[in-house]
Design a protein around this motif. Structure first.
Motif, short mmCIF file in Angstrom:
data_model
loop_
_atom_site.label_atom_id
_atom_site.label_comp_id
_atom_site.label_asym_id
_atom_site.label_seq_id
_atom_site.Cartn_x
_atom_site.Cartn_y
_atom_site.Cartn_z
N TYR A 126 0.74 -0.91 -0.04
CA TYR A 126 0.19 -0.02 0.32
C TYR A 126 0.95 1.55 0.27
O TYR A 126 1.67 1.33 1.38
CB TYR A 126 -0.55 -0.44 0.89
CG TYR A 126 -1.00 -1.19 1.08
CD1 TYR A 126 -3.66 -0.45 0.92
CD2 TYR A 126 -1.28 -2.55 1.41
CE1 TYR A 126 -3.99 -1.91 0.69
CE2 TYR A 126 -2.41 -3.64 1.53
CZ TYR A 126 -3.66 -3.43 1.22
OH TYR A 126 -4.17 -3.66 1.11
N ILE B 36 1.54 5.29 -0.30
CA ILE B 36 0.43 6.87 -0.35
C ILE B 36 1.93 7.93 -1.66
O ILE B 36 2.73 7.94 -1.80
CB ILE B 36 0.29 7.41 0.42
CG1 ILE B 36 -0.05 6.62 1.72
CG2 ILE B 36 0.62 9.17 0.08
CD1 ILE B 36 -2.01 6.44 0.60
N TYR C 254 -3.68 3.64 5.25
CA TYR C 254 -3.86 3.08 3.09
C TYR C 254 -5.33 3.57 3.60
O TYR C 254 -6.18 4.78 2.96
CB TYR C 254 -3.84 2.26 3.21
CG TYR C 254 -4.07 2.32 1.49
CD1 TYR C 254 -3.04 3.20 0.70
CD2 TYR C 254 -5.18 1.89 0.80
CE1 TYR C 254 -3.58 2.57 -0.74
CE2 TYR C 254 -5.72 1.91 -0.61
CZ TYR C 254 -4.78 2.13 -1.08
OH TYR C 254 -4.89 2.36 -2.60
#
Length: 231
Positions: free
Chosen positions: A68, A70, A101
């Motif tokens: 995950y 960003i 996330y």
């Protein structure tokens, strides 16, 4: 390996398509207006690109089947972006847990310690573009008065051209990328009126037609009044 990439709202790039590439620059995904992308069988290194801005991320060797990430911008200020002439690696990727996330998506990135988003209303965005158009009009009038009107009496002719160039740059950046929407509307109008008013006064004192600049000045003030009323 499956990767999830989320891009919170930032600057004027939030509605642009980010190209997600592998090490051979083959397109493997896009971050579009939905702000999230999921890539199956992702490579160990990915690259991101929008216009001339770029970034990359390499994964550590783990047994995790899902990652995950960003996506965020390393320079949060307009000045920081403009002063970085390399335009490379400004797009950053940070690995987070699944819980972080999902929370980032639900809070539009505000739950992240390394990211602080800036929400801009649709009204402010529209007003910013209209102001940019008025600024370009003022710049054109000022260039005309300093170069084509035959008014050679100006003592600060080069400085007047410099002011016109500043106003023109602000208008162009505002119309194309709308970066000026992050400025306070009142402050922006005040600065614009001061610049245009000073130029008009100098031109009037030198025997030119300074009253023509009442058009952009009145337009700026009127737009500000409408914005405050609608807001």
């Amino acid at each position: 390996m499956k990767i999830h990439i989320y891009r919170p709202y930032f600057l004027s790039f939030s509605f642009r398509n980010y190209k997600i590439l592998d090490s051979t620059n083959k397109l493997i995904g896009l971050l579009g207006s939905q702000s999230e992308a999921v890539i199956d069988q992702a490579p160990s290194k990915i690259n991101l690109k929008v216009d001339w801005y770029a970034g990359s991320y390499s994964f550590d060797e783990t047994n995790d089947q899902e990652k995950y990430l960003i996506c965020y911008f390393s320079e949060k200020t307009i000045v920081g972006i403009l002063l970085n002439f390399r335009f490379k690696n400004l797009i950053k990727l940070k690995e987070v847990s699944k819980a972080e996330y999902e929370e980032a998506i639900s809070t539009k990135g505000n739950s992240l310690s390394f990211y602080q988003g800036v929400e801009v209303s649709k009204l402010k965005s529209i007003v910013s573009r209209v102001l940019s158009g008025v600024e370009l009009l003022a710049a054109l009038l000022l260039f005309y008065q300093t170069d084509y009107s035959g008014n050679s009496q100006l003592l600060d002719l080069e400085f007047m051209r410099f002011i016109a160039l500043l106003i023109a740059f602000g208008g162009v950046f505002g119309l194309i990328w709308n970066i000026n929407k992050y400025l306070k509307i009142f402050t922006r109008v005040l600065v614009g009126v001061c610049f245009i008013g000073y130029a008009a006064w100098e031109i009037q004192q030198a025997g030119g037609n300074g009253t023509i600049f009442l058009i952009p000045i009145i337009s700026l003030v009127s737009i500000l009044a409408l914005y405050l009323w609608k807001k």
